[in-house]
Design a protein around this motif. Structure first.
Motif, PDB file in Angstrom:
ATOM      1  N   LYS A 160     -70.779  15.654 -34.773  1.00 24.94           N
ATOM      2  CA  LYS A 160     -70.382  14.399 -34.124  1.00 24.94           C
ATOM      3  C   LYS A 160     -68.901  14.099 -34.382  1.00 24.94           C
ATOM      4  O   LYS A 160     -68.196  13.617 -33.482  1.00 24.94           O
ATOM      5  CB  LYS A 160     -71.245  13.250 -34.630  1.00 24.94           C
ATOM      6  CG  LYS A 160     -72.663  13.295 -34.128  1.00 24.94           C
ATOM      7  CD  LYS A 160     -73.470  12.151 -34.709  1.00 24.94           C
ATOM      8  CE  LYS A 160     -74.912  12.251 -34.269  1.00 24.94           C
ATOM      9  NZ  LYS A 160     -75.736  11.218 -34.889  1.00 24.94           N
ATOM     10  N   TYR A 161     -68.450  14.363 -35.594  1.00 28.04           N
ATOM     11  CA  TYR A 161     -67.044  14.120 -35.937  1.00 28.04           C
ATOM     12  C   TYR A 161     -66.128  15.019 -35.105  1.00 28.04           C
ATOM     13  O   TYR A 161     -65.137  14.568 -34.535  1.00 28.04           O
ATOM     14  CB  TYR A 161     -66.831  14.361 -37.435  1.00 28.04           C
ATOM     15  CG  TYR A 161     -65.418  14.132 -37.886  1.00 28.04           C
ATOM     16  CD1 TYR A 161     -64.959  12.844 -38.160  1.00 28.04           C
ATOM     17  CD2 TYR A 161     -64.542  15.202 -38.035  1.00 28.04           C
ATOM     18  CE1 TYR A 161     -63.650  12.628 -38.566  1.00 28.04           C
ATOM     19  CE2 TYR A 161     -63.231  14.995 -38.441  1.00 28.04           C
ATOM     20  CZ  TYR A 161     -62.795  13.707 -38.707  1.00 28.04           C
ATOM     21  OH  TYR A 161     -61.503  13.496 -39.109  1.00 28.04           O
ATOM     22  N   VAL A 162     -66.458  16.293 -35.050  1.00 32.96           N
ATOM     23  CA  VAL A 162     -65.647  17.242 -34.266  1.00 32.96           C
ATOM     24  C   VAL A 162     -65.674  16.840 -32.791  1.00 32.96           C
ATOM     25  O   VAL A 162     -64.648  16.887 -32.106  1.00 32.96           O
ATOM     26  CB  VAL A 162     -66.148  18.690 -34.457  1.00 32.96           C
ATOM     27  CG1 VAL A 162     -65.449  19.652 -33.502  1.00 32.96           C
ATOM     28  CG2 VAL A 162     -65.942  19.135 -35.909  1.00 32.96           C
ATOM     29  N   LYS A 163     -66.837  16.434 -32.295  1.00 29.70           N
ATOM     30  CA  LYS A 163     -66.934  15.994 -30.897  1.00 29.70           C
ATOM     31  C   LYS A 163     -66.014  14.803 -30.638  1.00 29.70           C
ATOM     32  O   LYS A 163     -65.307  14.761 -29.631  1.00 29.70           O
ATOM     33  CB  LYS A 163     -68.377  15.621 -30.565  1.00 29.70           C
ATOM     34  CG  LYS A 163     -68.562  15.131 -29.140  1.00 29.70           C
ATOM     35  CD  LYS A 163     -69.976  14.640 -28.906  1.00 29.70           C
ATOM     36  CE  LYS A 163     -70.147  14.115 -27.501  1.00 29.70           C
ATOM     37  NZ  LYS A 163     -69.324  12.942 -27.209  1.00 29.70           N
ATOM     38  N   LYS A 164     -66.024  13.850 -31.546  1.00 23.92           N
ATOM     39  CA  LYS A 164     -65.210  12.641 -31.380  1.00 23.92           C
ATOM     40  C   LYS A 164     -63.723  12.979 -31.273  1.00 23.92           C
ATOM     41  O   LYS A 164     -62.983  12.364 -30.502  1.00 23.92           O
ATOM     42  CB  LYS A 164     -65.459  11.696 -32.553  1.00 23.92           C
ATOM     43  CG  LYS A 164     -64.728  10.378 -32.454  1.00 23.92           C
ATOM     44  CD  LYS A 164     -65.095   9.460 -33.609  1.00 23.92           C
ATOM     45  CE  LYS A 164     -64.356   8.134 -33.505  1.00 23.92           C
ATOM     46  NZ  LYS A 164     -64.710   7.231 -34.621  1.00 23.92           N
ATOM     47  N   HIS A 168     -58.165  17.127 -30.522  1.00 22.88           N
ATOM     48  CA  HIS A 168     -57.375  17.577 -31.682  1.00 22.88           C
ATOM     49  C   HIS A 168     -57.833  18.962 -32.146  1.00 22.88           C
ATOM     50  O   HIS A 168     -57.009  19.870 -32.348  1.00 22.88           O
ATOM     51  CB  HIS A 168     -57.507  16.572 -32.825  1.00 22.88           C
ATOM     52  CG  HIS A 168     -57.034  17.094 -34.139  1.00 22.88           C
ATOM     53  ND1 HIS A 168     -55.695  17.325 -34.430  1.00 22.88           N
ATOM     54  CD2 HIS A 168     -57.723  17.484 -35.248  1.00 22.88           C
ATOM     55  CE1 HIS A 168     -55.593  17.814 -35.654  1.00 22.88           C
ATOM     56  NE2 HIS A 168     -56.801  17.918 -36.173  1.00 22.88           N
ATOM     57  N   PHE A 169     -59.145  19.119 -32.341  1.00 22.90           N
ATOM     58  CA  PHE A 169     -59.660  20.404 -32.822  1.00 22.90           C
ATOM     59  C   PHE A 169     -59.425  21.515 -31.797  1.00 22.90           C
ATOM     60  O   PHE A 169     -59.167  22.657 -32.167  1.00 22.90           O
ATOM     61  CB  PHE A 169     -61.148  20.287 -33.173  1.00 22.90           C
ATOM     62  CG  PHE A 169     -61.406  19.566 -34.460  1.00 22.90           C
ATOM     63  CD1 PHE A 169     -61.128  20.177 -35.675  1.00 22.90           C
ATOM     64  CD2 PHE A 169     -61.915  18.285 -34.470  1.00 22.90           C
ATOM     65  CE1 PHE A 169     -61.361  19.528 -36.882  1.00 22.90           C
ATOM     66  CE2 PHE A 169     -62.145  17.619 -35.657  1.00 22.90           C
ATOM     67  CZ  PHE A 169     -61.872  18.238 -36.867  1.00 22.90           C
ATOM     68  N   ASN A 170     -59.498  21.167 -30.528  1.00 25.03           N
ATOM     69  CA  ASN A 170     -59.242  22.142 -29.473  1.00 25.03           C
ATOM     70  C   ASN A 170     -57.825  22.694 -29.599  1.00 25.03           C
ATOM     71  O   ASN A 170     -57.607  23.907 -29.495  1.00 25.03           O
ATOM     72  CB  ASN A 170     -59.456  21.476 -28.109  1.00 25.03           C
ATOM     73  CG  ASN A 170     -59.355  22.434 -26.957  1.00 25.03           C
ATOM     74  OD1 ASN A 170     -58.259  22.791 -26.541  1.00 25.03           O
ATOM     75  ND2 ASN A 170     -60.494  22.851 -26.440  1.00 25.03           N
ATOM     76  N   ALA A 177     -59.968  27.189 -23.288  1.00 24.54           N
ATOM     77  CA  ALA A 177     -60.656  26.262 -22.371  1.00 24.54           C
ATOM     78  C   ALA A 177     -60.516  24.835 -22.891  1.00 24.54           C
ATOM     79  O   ALA A 177     -60.760  24.579 -24.068  1.00 24.54           O
ATOM     80  CB  ALA A 177     -62.124  26.641 -22.250  1.00 24.54           C
ATOM     81  N   LYS A 178     -60.139  23.913 -22.044  1.00 21.45           N
ATOM     82  CA  LYS A 178     -59.925  22.529 -22.474  1.00 21.45           C
ATOM     83  C   LYS A 178     -61.146  21.649 -22.268  1.00 21.45           C
ATOM     84  O   LYS A 178     -61.198  20.534 -22.769  1.00 21.45           O
ATOM     85  CB  LYS A 178     -58.708  21.927 -21.743  1.00 21.45           C
ATOM     86  CG  LYS A 178     -57.404  22.634 -22.084  1.00 21.45           C
ATOM     87  CD  LYS A 178     -57.156  22.663 -23.580  1.00 21.45           C
ATOM     88  CE  LYS A 178     -55.968  23.508 -23.979  1.00 21.45           C
ATOM     89  NZ  LYS A 178     -55.912  23.793 -25.411  1.00 21.45           N
ATOM     90  N   ILE A 188     -66.756  25.053 -35.065  1.00 26.24           N
ATOM     91  CA  ILE A 188     -65.763  24.320 -35.854  1.00 26.24           C
ATOM     92  C   ILE A 188     -66.440  23.498 -36.942  1.00 26.24           C
ATOM     93  O   ILE A 188     -66.012  23.501 -38.103  1.00 26.24           O
ATOM     94  CB  ILE A 188     -64.909  23.416 -34.938  1.00 26.24           C
ATOM     95  CG1 ILE A 188     -64.038  24.270 -34.021  1.00 26.24           C
ATOM     96  CG2 ILE A 188     -64.053  22.458 -35.757  1.00 26.24           C
ATOM     97  CD1 ILE A 188     -63.424  23.506 -32.848  1.00 26.24           C
ATOM     98  N   ALA A 189     -67.505  22.794 -36.586  1.00 29.85           N
ATOM     99  CA  ALA A 189     -68.216  21.967 -37.566  1.00 29.85           C
ATOM    100  C   ALA A 189     -68.751  22.818 -38.713  1.00 29.85           C
ATOM    101  O   ALA A 189     -68.624  22.445 -39.884  1.00 29.85           O
ATOM    102  CB  ALA A 189     -69.360  21.217 -36.887  1.00 29.85           C
ATOM    103  N   LEU A 190     -69.326  23.966 -38.402  1.00 34.63           N
ATOM    104  CA  LEU A 190     -69.867  24.844 -39.445  1.00 34.63           C
ATOM    105  C   LEU A 190     -68.754  25.383 -40.336  1.00 34.63           C
ATOM    106  O   LEU A 190     -68.897  25.455 -41.561  1.00 34.63           O
ATOM    107  CB  LEU A 190     -70.664  25.987 -38.814  1.00 34.63           C
ATOM    108  CG  LEU A 190     -71.982  25.559 -38.161  1.00 34.63           C
ATOM    109  CD1 LEU A 190     -72.552  26.688 -37.313  1.00 34.63           C
ATOM    110  CD2 LEU A 190     -72.988  25.126 -39.219  1.00 34.63           C
ATOM    111  N   GLN A 191     -67.624  25.743 -39.742  1.00 32.84           N
ATOM    112  CA  GLN A 191     -66.515  26.245 -40.547  1.00 32.84           C
ATOM    113  C   GLN A 191     -65.949  25.147 -41.445  1.00 32.84           C
ATOM    114  O   GLN A 191     -65.650  25.375 -42.616  1.00 32.84           O
ATOM    115  CB  GLN A 191     -65.402  26.815 -39.666  1.00 32.84           C
ATOM    116  CG  GLN A 191     -64.350  27.549 -40.487  1.00 32.84           C
ATOM    117  CD  GLN A 191     -63.151  27.951 -39.675  1.00 32.84           C
ATOM    118  OE1 GLN A 191     -62.453  27.095 -39.154  1.00 32.84           O
ATOM    119  NE2 GLN A 191     -62.915  29.248 -39.586  1.00 32.84           N
TER     120      GLN A 191
END
Length: 198
Positions: A160-164, A168-170, A177-178, A188-191
């Motif tokens: 959820k944090y990465v999604k929010k 930035h994470f992209n 892909a954007k 990303i969340a798992l890493q």
């Protein structure tokens, strides 16, 4: 301990996803023989033919994501933990057709969370080699299993944090892909949770 399948299905302007869902449910009932919960909205639900005993959970899909310039309602996987009524949940894309019972072996796992990081291209064209399109190897949120544990809850909280903050994470991971893609969000969340180790 309860086990079941969680599916997300939202029709779009261009694709009648409910028709794919109907085929998928038939195969799940035949080959996995597990209880099924479908997350959908009322608009899509009205189009689904009677499928026998199915649990339905209704949400409005988050809009704004596209694929090849068309509406793509596929950003709600981060809600799987709270939407699943099962102790152990198999989440699948509705177009992931299970023609065997092979997936059942993963439901007896002692792991909190299982997701594939490799796929095999039957055409041998290596079309799924996504590593060249980002600084992080993708995982495949097409199919995954989780148990209702504290660790799995932490994973979904990080998702959820990465999604929010996905924009930035992209950029941080230089993802080509954007558009929003569950595969990258989960990777990303798992890493991040694993101390920046794949």
């Amino acid at each position: 301990m309860t086990k079941g399948v969680l599916l997300f299905c939202f029709d779009s302007q261009d694709v009648a996803y409910h028709k794919i869902l109907e085929r998928s449910v038939t195969l799940i009932k035949k080959n996995l023989q597990l209880e099924i919960t479908v997350v959908t909205n009322f608009e899509t639900f009205k189009n689904i033919k009677p499928l026998g005993f199915i649990n339905y959970k209704f949400i409005e899909p988050e809009k704004g994501n596209t694929k090849l310039g068309k509406e793509w309602n596929n950003v709600d996987r981060h809600l799987a933990y709270e939407l699943s009524p099962y102790d152990t949940t198999l989440v699948m894309d509705i177009d992931y057709f299970c023609f065997t019972d092979n997936l059942l072996q993963f439901l007896d796992t002692t792991y909190d969370f299982l997701i594939p990081k490799k796929v095999f291209d039957l055409t041998h064209r290596n079309t799924f080699h996504q590593r060249v399109w980002s600084m992080i190897p993708m995982v495949w949120a097409t199919v995954f299993v989780f148990r209702k544990t504290k660790k799995a809850k932490q994973i979904f909280d990080m998702i959820k944090y990465v999604k929010k903050y996905y924009a930035h994470f992209n950029n941080l991971y230089r993802i080509f892909a954007k558009n929003y893609r569950n595969d990258y969000v989960f990777a990303i969340a798992l890493q991040q949770l694993n101390g920046f180790v794949n």
